[in-house]
Design a protein around this motif. Sequence first.
Motif: not given
Length: 204
Positions: A17-18, A197-204
């Motif tokens: 997610v960004s 542009q902060p990214d987030a990993d939705t997997a964990g």
Amino acid sequence: MATEVEVRRSRRRRRTVSAYRDGGRTVVLIPARFTRSEEAEWVAAMVKRLEAQDKRRRPSDAALARRAGELSARYLGGHARPASVAWVSNQNSRWGSCTPMDGTIRISSRVRGMPSWVLDYVLLHELAHLLEPRHGPSFWALLQSYPRTERARGYLEGVSAASGLDVSDTDDELGDEPDDQPDAQPDADPDDQPDAQPDADTAG
């Protein structure tokens, strides 16, 4: 202040997610497979993250003065003690200015939103002027202990060139000349893209 939020779904996105600012809007990019509840959860999280980033990269006058004190203590032995440090919007021919006579430091609002290490350099540059008014060898020696001096100078030169501005930190900057030119928008530093542009990993 609340801003408009636009959610864009993408089939190409599977886990990340960004979010980023686009004028007055906040754009959040999410995987197309997200449910409405997942969308709401991630939008709230990313908006909160951007707001925290804004506070960090756009400090108030009080926070600016505190940071100047920290930088003086760390790199200048605490010898530079400004009477005041504040943002100003009427400087378009310089990134900052200092009046050693009364100890005032002014930082151009165009520096707001630039990487923190660039703001630190601009603050240190003006703090050093409290000790050495001119740009001689003694002045530059004061900045040798700051590890990102050359990188920050290069960043500012790039912003100046990209914006068509005639801004340099190699001229003496002892006055406080007002400029009525509109503020220029700095280019993003590639090294700071994840911050912009902060990214987030939705997997964990």
